[in-house]
Design a protein around this motif. Structure first.
Motif, PDB file in Angstrom:
ATOM      1  N   PRO A 234       0.802  -1.222   0.000  1.00 50.19           N
ATOM      2  CA  PRO A 234       0.000   0.000   0.000  1.00 50.19           C
ATOM      3  C   PRO A 234       0.836   1.273   0.000  1.00 50.19           C
ATOM      4  O   PRO A 234       0.469   2.262  -0.646  1.00 50.19           O
ATOM      5  CB  PRO A 234      -0.829  -0.137   1.284  1.00 50.19           C
ATOM      6  CG  PRO A 234      -0.963  -1.612   1.489  1.00 50.19           C
ATOM      7  CD  PRO A 234       0.357  -2.183   1.024  1.00 50.19           C
ATOM      8  N   GLY A 235       1.962   1.264   0.701  1.00 46.60           N
ATOM      9  CA  GLY A 235       2.798   2.457   0.737  1.00 46.60           C
ATOM     10  C   GLY A 235       3.339   2.817  -0.633  1.00 46.60           C
ATOM     11  O   GLY A 235       3.375   3.998  -1.011  1.00 46.60           O
ATOM     12  N   GLU A 236       3.768   1.812  -1.407  1.00 47.54           N
ATOM     13  CA  GLU A 236       4.288   2.071  -2.751  1.00 47.54           C
ATOM     14  C   GLU A 236       3.175   2.510  -3.694  1.00 47.54           C
ATOM     15  O   GLU A 236       3.379   3.376  -4.549  1.00 47.54           O
ATOM     16  CB  GLU A 236       4.969   0.808  -3.286  1.00 47.54           C
ATOM     17  CG  GLU A 236       6.258   0.480  -2.542  1.00 47.54           C
ATOM     18  CD  GLU A 236       6.904  -0.789  -3.074  1.00 47.54           C
ATOM     19  OE1 GLU A 236       8.121  -0.783  -3.276  1.00 47.54           O
ATOM     20  OE2 GLU A 236       6.170  -1.774  -3.274  1.00 47.54           O
ATOM     21  N   ILE A 237       1.999   1.925  -3.544  1.00 48.65           N
ATOM     22  CA  ILE A 237       0.868   2.359  -4.361  1.00 48.65           C
ATOM     23  C   ILE A 237       0.553   3.817  -4.055  1.00 48.65           C
ATOM     24  O   ILE A 237       0.311   4.620  -4.958  1.00 48.65           O
ATOM     25  CB  ILE A 237      -0.367   1.485  -4.081  1.00 48.65           C
ATOM     26  CG1 ILE A 237      -0.073   0.017  -4.383  1.00 48.65           C
ATOM     27  CG2 ILE A 237      -1.551   1.961  -4.917  1.00 48.65           C
ATOM     28  CD1 ILE A 237      -1.163  -0.929  -3.922  1.00 48.65           C
ATOM     29  N   ALA A 238       0.571   4.154  -2.761  1.00 49.83           N
ATOM     30  CA  ALA A 238       0.253   5.522  -2.354  1.00 49.83           C
ATOM     31  C   ALA A 238       1.213   6.523  -2.985  1.00 49.83           C
ATOM     32  O   ALA A 238       0.798   7.592  -3.452  1.00 49.83           O
ATOM     33  CB  ALA A 238       0.290   5.636  -0.831  1.00 49.83           C
ATOM     34  N   VAL A 239       2.506   6.196  -3.010  1.00 50.66           N
ATOM     35  CA  VAL A 239       3.494   7.096  -3.612  1.00 50.66           C
ATOM     36  C   VAL A 239       3.192   7.290  -5.096  1.00 50.66           C
ATOM     37  O   VAL A 239       3.203   8.413  -5.621  1.00 50.66           O
ATOM     38  CB  VAL A 239       4.919   6.549  -3.413  1.00 50.66           C
ATOM     39  CG1 VAL A 239       5.922   7.369  -4.229  1.00 50.66           C
ATOM     40  CG2 VAL A 239       5.295   6.596  -1.943  1.00 50.66           C
ATOM     41  N   GLY A 240       2.908   6.179  -5.797  1.00 43.80           N
ATOM     42  CA  GLY A 240       2.594   6.277  -7.217  1.00 43.80           C
ATOM     43  C   GLY A 240       1.344   7.096  -7.473  1.00 43.80           C
ATOM     44  O   GLY A 240       1.279   7.890  -8.417  1.00 43.80           O
TER      45      GLY A 240
ATOM     46  N   ILE B 249       2.137  10.890  -6.794  1.00 45.81           N
ATOM     47  CA  ILE B 249       2.945  11.456  -7.883  1.00 45.81           C
ATOM     48  C   ILE B 249       2.094  11.667  -9.130  1.00 45.81           C
ATOM     49  O   ILE B 249       2.141  12.731  -9.772  1.00 45.81           O
ATOM     50  CB  ILE B 249       4.144  10.543  -8.196  1.00 45.81           C
ATOM     51  CG1 ILE B 249       5.147  10.556  -7.037  1.00 45.81           C
ATOM     52  CG2 ILE B 249       4.839  10.991  -9.489  1.00 45.81           C
ATOM     53  CD1 ILE B 249       6.292   9.577  -7.213  1.00 45.81           C
ATOM     54  N   GLY B 250       1.289  10.662  -9.478  1.00 45.08           N
ATOM     55  CA  GLY B 250       0.462  10.766 -10.672  1.00 45.08           C
ATOM     56  C   GLY B 250      -0.558  11.884 -10.574  1.00 45.08           C
ATOM     57  O   GLY B 250      -0.700  12.696 -11.496  1.00 45.08           O
TER      58      GLY B 250
ATOM     59  N   GLY C 202      -3.133  15.118  -4.332  1.00 40.13           N
ATOM     60  CA  GLY C 202      -2.536  15.666  -5.546  1.00 40.13           C
ATOM     61  C   GLY C 202      -3.032  17.053  -5.880  1.00 40.13           C
ATOM     62  O   GLY C 202      -2.288  17.865  -6.447  1.00 40.13           O
ATOM     63  N   ALA C 203      -4.284  17.380  -5.530  1.00 37.82           N
ATOM     64  CA  ALA C 203      -4.846  18.689  -5.871  1.00 37.82           C
ATOM     65  C   ALA C 203      -4.152  19.825  -5.119  1.00 37.82           C
ATOM     66  O   ALA C 203      -3.623  20.750  -5.754  1.00 37.82           O
ATOM     67  CB  ALA C 203      -6.348  18.703  -5.626  1.00 37.82           C
ATOM     68  N   PRO C 204      -4.128  19.816  -3.777  1.00 36.73           N
ATOM     69  CA  PRO C 204      -3.432  20.911  -3.100  1.00 36.73           C
ATOM     70  C   PRO C 204      -1.942  20.931  -3.357  1.00 36.73           C
ATOM     71  O   PRO C 204      -1.327  22.008  -3.423  1.00 36.73           O
ATOM     72  CB  PRO C 204      -3.754  20.682  -1.617  1.00 36.73           C
ATOM     73  CG  PRO C 204      -4.132  19.252  -1.510  1.00 36.73           C
ATOM     74  CD  PRO C 204      -4.778  18.913  -2.812  1.00 36.73           C
ATOM     75  N   LEU C 205      -1.323  19.757  -3.538  1.00 39.12           N
ATOM     76  CA  LEU C 205       0.108  19.730  -3.836  1.00 39.12           C
ATOM     77  C   LEU C 205       0.384  20.314  -5.217  1.00 39.12           C
ATOM     78  O   LEU C 205       1.348  21.073  -5.408  1.00 39.12           O
ATOM     79  CB  LEU C 205       0.640  18.295  -3.748  1.00 39.12           C
ATOM     80  CG  LEU C 205       0.703  17.681  -2.343  1.00 39.12           C
ATOM     81  CD1 LEU C 205       1.103  16.212  -2.422  1.00 39.12           C
ATOM     82  CD2 LEU C 205       1.683  18.448  -1.462  1.00 39.12           C
ATOM     83  N   GLY C 206      -0.442  19.974  -6.198  1.00 36.08           N
ATOM     84  CA  GLY C 206      -0.278  20.538  -7.532  1.00 36.08           C
ATOM     85  C   GLY C 206      -0.466  22.041  -7.537  1.00 36.08           C
ATOM     86  O   GLY C 206       0.284  22.775  -8.198  1.00 36.08           O
TER      87      GLY C 206
ATOM     88  N   VAL D  73       8.025  22.942 -17.526  1.00 30.22           N
ATOM     89  CA  VAL D  73       8.191  22.118 -16.327  1.00 30.22           C
ATOM     90  C   VAL D  73       7.155  20.997 -16.311  1.00 30.22           C
ATOM     91  O   VAL D  73       7.440  19.873 -15.883  1.00 30.22           O
ATOM     92  CB  VAL D  73       8.085  22.988 -15.065  1.00 30.22           C
ATOM     93  CG1 VAL D  73       8.080  22.121 -13.802  1.00 30.22           C
ATOM     94  CG2 VAL D  73       9.237  23.987 -15.009  1.00 30.22           C
ATOM     95  N   ALA D  74       5.959  21.291 -16.780  1.00 29.73           N
ATOM     96  CA  ALA D  74       4.878  20.307 -16.742  1.00 29.73           C
ATOM     97  C   ALA D  74       5.238  19.039 -17.502  1.00 29.73           C
ATOM     98  O   ALA D  74       4.902  17.932 -17.069  1.00 29.73           O
ATOM     99  CB  ALA D  74       3.597  20.920 -17.317  1.00 29.73           C
ATOM    100  N   PHE D  75       5.927  19.173 -18.629  1.00 37.86           N
ATOM    101  CA  PHE D  75       6.268  17.982 -19.415  1.00 37.86           C
ATOM    102  C   PHE D  75       7.231  17.082 -18.637  1.00 37.86           C
ATOM    103  O   PHE D  75       7.061  15.859 -18.607  1.00 37.86           O
ATOM    104  CB  PHE D  75       6.893  18.388 -20.747  1.00 37.86           C
ATOM    105  CG  PHE D  75       7.151  17.223 -21.663  1.00 37.86           C
ATOM    106  CD1 PHE D  75       6.117  16.671 -22.388  1.00 37.86           C
ATOM    107  CD2 PHE D  75       8.418  16.678 -21.783  1.00 37.86           C
ATOM    108  CE1 PHE D  75       6.343  15.583 -23.230  1.00 37.86           C
ATOM    109  CE2 PHE D  75       8.656  15.598 -22.615  1.00 37.86           C
ATOM    110  CZ  PHE D  75       7.612  15.042 -23.347  1.00 37.86           C
ATOM    111  N   ALA D  76       8.228  17.673 -17.994  1.00 35.57           N
ATOM    112  CA  ALA D  76       9.190  16.884 -17.222  1.00 35.57           C
ATOM    113  C   ALA D  76       8.495  16.158 -16.074  1.00 35.57           C
ATOM    114  O   ALA D  76       8.778  14.977 -15.800  1.00 35.57           O
ATOM    115  CB  ALA D  76      10.294  17.791 -16.685  1.00 35.57           C
ATOM    116  N   ILE D  77       7.571  16.835 -15.416  1.00 37.54           N
ATOM    117  CA  ILE D  77       6.850  16.209 -14.307  1.00 37.54           C
ATOM    118  C   ILE D  77       6.000  15.047 -14.810  1.00 37.54           C
ATOM    119  O   ILE D  77       5.901  14.004 -14.150  1.00 37.54           O
ATOM    120  CB  ILE D  77       5.982  17.265 -13.589  1.00 37.54           C
ATOM    121  CG1 ILE D  77       6.880  18.260 -12.851  1.00 37.54           C
ATOM    122  CG2 ILE D  77       5.011  16.608 -12.614  1.00 37.54           C
ATOM    123  CD1 ILE D  77       6.132  19.367 -12.157  1.00 37.54           C
ATOM    124  N   ASN D  78       5.426  15.181 -16.000  1.00 38.72           N
ATOM    125  CA  ASN D  78       4.621  14.095 -16.552  1.00 38.72           C
ATOM    126  C   ASN D  78       5.450  12.856 -16.861  1.00 38.72           C
ATOM    127  O   ASN D  78       4.977  11.731 -16.720  1.00 38.72           O
ATOM    128  CB  ASN D  78       3.899  14.571 -17.810  1.00 38.72           C
ATOM    129  CG  ASN D  78       2.568  15.224 -17.507  1.00 38.72           C
ATOM    130  OD1 ASN D  78       1.614  14.565 -17.097  1.00 38.72           O
ATOM    131  ND2 ASN D  78       2.506  16.528 -17.681  1.00 38.72           N
TER     132      ASN D  78
END
Length: 443
Positions: free
Chosen positions: A30-36, A39-40, A179-183, A214-219
């Motif tokens: 679950p921890g690895e899924i959460a990270v993915g 990030i996504g 992801g919303a507030p972090l983005g 920057v957005a492309f690199a993050i993707n």
């Protein structure tokens, strides 16, 4: 009609390459899924907010200089809505690609299209140099963003939920929502830095283009993180057992369309508030000649409050239940709608109060809004149903929110924005009530 018999997930070179560098001992954790997931989702929302902020700070001057500032911003928000209209079309096409060629192919195409459309905006010509062609290009690229977003559903939030301990479902449900507030935090920080280090002329000439690069690199980073997970043997077993396998959309609607409708309306309170504390207030204060960099700092602080509130929603939901959190937060948003929007016209203290209270309520509501009724889907339709519900909810609840709010505020005052927000809260309460009543009748 596409066959619905159980078949192994199709394997692709991308998925096989990702498998070679997969999680330790090839087990889903679950921890690895959460990270993915984080990030996504952060990468998607970074793209989202880079465009949203540019819609306020850049496009009215660069793409729509032939009208007044208010009208130019309204035109920008109309362009903003194009992505939400295109997203369902993209979702249908990418589900077909998913069934025919595998999730890795679908996700790779979608994320490169999303990143490419976003990065291409950095090369947009101004209206002064290209005329109507500049407007057409902006609209086309915005449609590309929305079309691509329809293919970014990878099932990882569902995988995270399936692997979550039963007593911590609320906590794991809130993780994708971070992801919303972090983005927003990252996007607002980048723009604030550019505004404070460049002259206004340099910012409008070339400075605003850097966040789109920057957005492309993050993707690309997000694509790698997600491919690493979707190719795990555990994920493939869930896929092959139909728990995370895409089903034909029309069949899903025939069998479980009611759940899609309820799921689309259940999060409207948080989705309406989402844009009323992120995009709309930035446009309102700038139209009233306030410094954008100063307000972006308020948004950055608000995003931090949002992160904390989203995490808090998980803790509370595990104690009192997800639907209770959604219902209570919707009621609080209804109360907030009665007085808070007017605070935007009360100077610095009013703006801070509006934004901090708004992000607190947004975090509590948005943290549990993902898949509010998705547990009602059968395993057969869980993957397609969850993705379709999210697409519909964003279209109904968020796609036109900045445009509607600015139109209402400019014509009827900020109190009309409160009425708009109240309608979203009432829709959430109604959807939750109907879902509970239907659940009782089917029990």
């Amino acid at each position: 009609m596409v066959s619905t018999t159980m078949e192994p997930a199709s394997s692709t070179p991308l998925e096989r390459d990702a498998r070679l560098i997969n999680a330790r001992e090839h087990r889903i954790k679950p921890g690895e899924i959460a990270v993915g997931v984080v990030i996504g989702r952060t990468s998607e929302f970074f793209d989202f907010f880079v465009y949203a902020i540019a819609s306020v700070l850049v496009f009215p001057s660069v793409i729509f200089p032939f009208v007044d500032r208010l009208t130019g911003t309204l035109y920008s928000f109309a362009m903003f809505a194009l992505a939400f209209i295109a997203r369902p079309i993209g979702a249908f096409l990418f589900l077909w690609i998913d069934r025919q060629h595998g999730r890795g192919v679908k996700l790779t195409i979608a994320l490169f299209l999303l990143g490419g459309s976003t990065m291409a905006m950095a090369f947009l010509p101004s209206y002064q140099s290209a005329g109507v062609f500049a407007i057409l290009m902006l609209g086309l690229l915005r449609i590309g963003q929305g079309f691509a977003t329809g293919g970014t559903w990878d099932g990882l939030p569902s995988l995270l939920s399936l692997n979550a301990p039963s007593e911590r479902r609320g906590w794991f449900a809130m993780i994708p929502q971070l992801g919303a507030p972090l983005g927003l935090l990252v996007a607002a920080a980048v723009f604030a830095f550019l505004l404070t280090t460049l002259s206004p002329a340099d910012f409008l000439d070339w400075g605003w283009r850097y966040p789109f690069f920057v957005a492309f690199a993050i993707n690309v980073v997000a694509l790698f993180a997600r491919l690493r997970l979707i190719s795990t043997p555990g994920f493939e077993r869930l896929y092959e057992n139909r728990e995370l396998q895409p089903s034909p959309v029309m069949e899903m609607f025939r069998e479980e369309g009611r759940t899609v409708v309820l799921g689309a309306f259940a999060p409207l309170a948080s989705f309406a508030l989402f844009h009323l504390v992120t995009v709309f207030p930035l446009s309102w204060v700038i139209l009233h000649d306030e410094a954008p960099a100063r307000f972006l700092v308020i948004e950055i602080v608000g995003a931090v409050v949002g992160v904390v509130a989203v995490m808090l929603s998980g803790v509370i939901a595990d104690r009192i239940g997800r639907r209770t959190v959604l219902g209570v937060s919707a009621a609080l948003i209804a109360v907030y709608s009665g007085f808070a929007p007017q605070l935007l016209g009360k100077g610095d203290s009013g703006e801070w109060t509006y934004m901090m209270l708004g992000f607190l309520l947004l975090g509590l509501a948005f943290g549990q809004s993902s898949g509010a009724v998705n547990g009602s889907f059968s395993a057969k339709h869980r993957y397609t149903g969850a993705g379709t519900t999210a697409t519909a909810a964003w279209l109904i609840g968020a796609g036109f929110a900045p445009l509607a709010a600015l139109l209402l505020a400019s014509n009827f005052g900020l109190i009309a924005v409160g009425a708009y927000l109240l309608s979203g809260a009432l829709c959430t309460l109604a959807a939750l009530g109907i879902n509970r009543e239907w659940g009782r009748k089917s029990a």
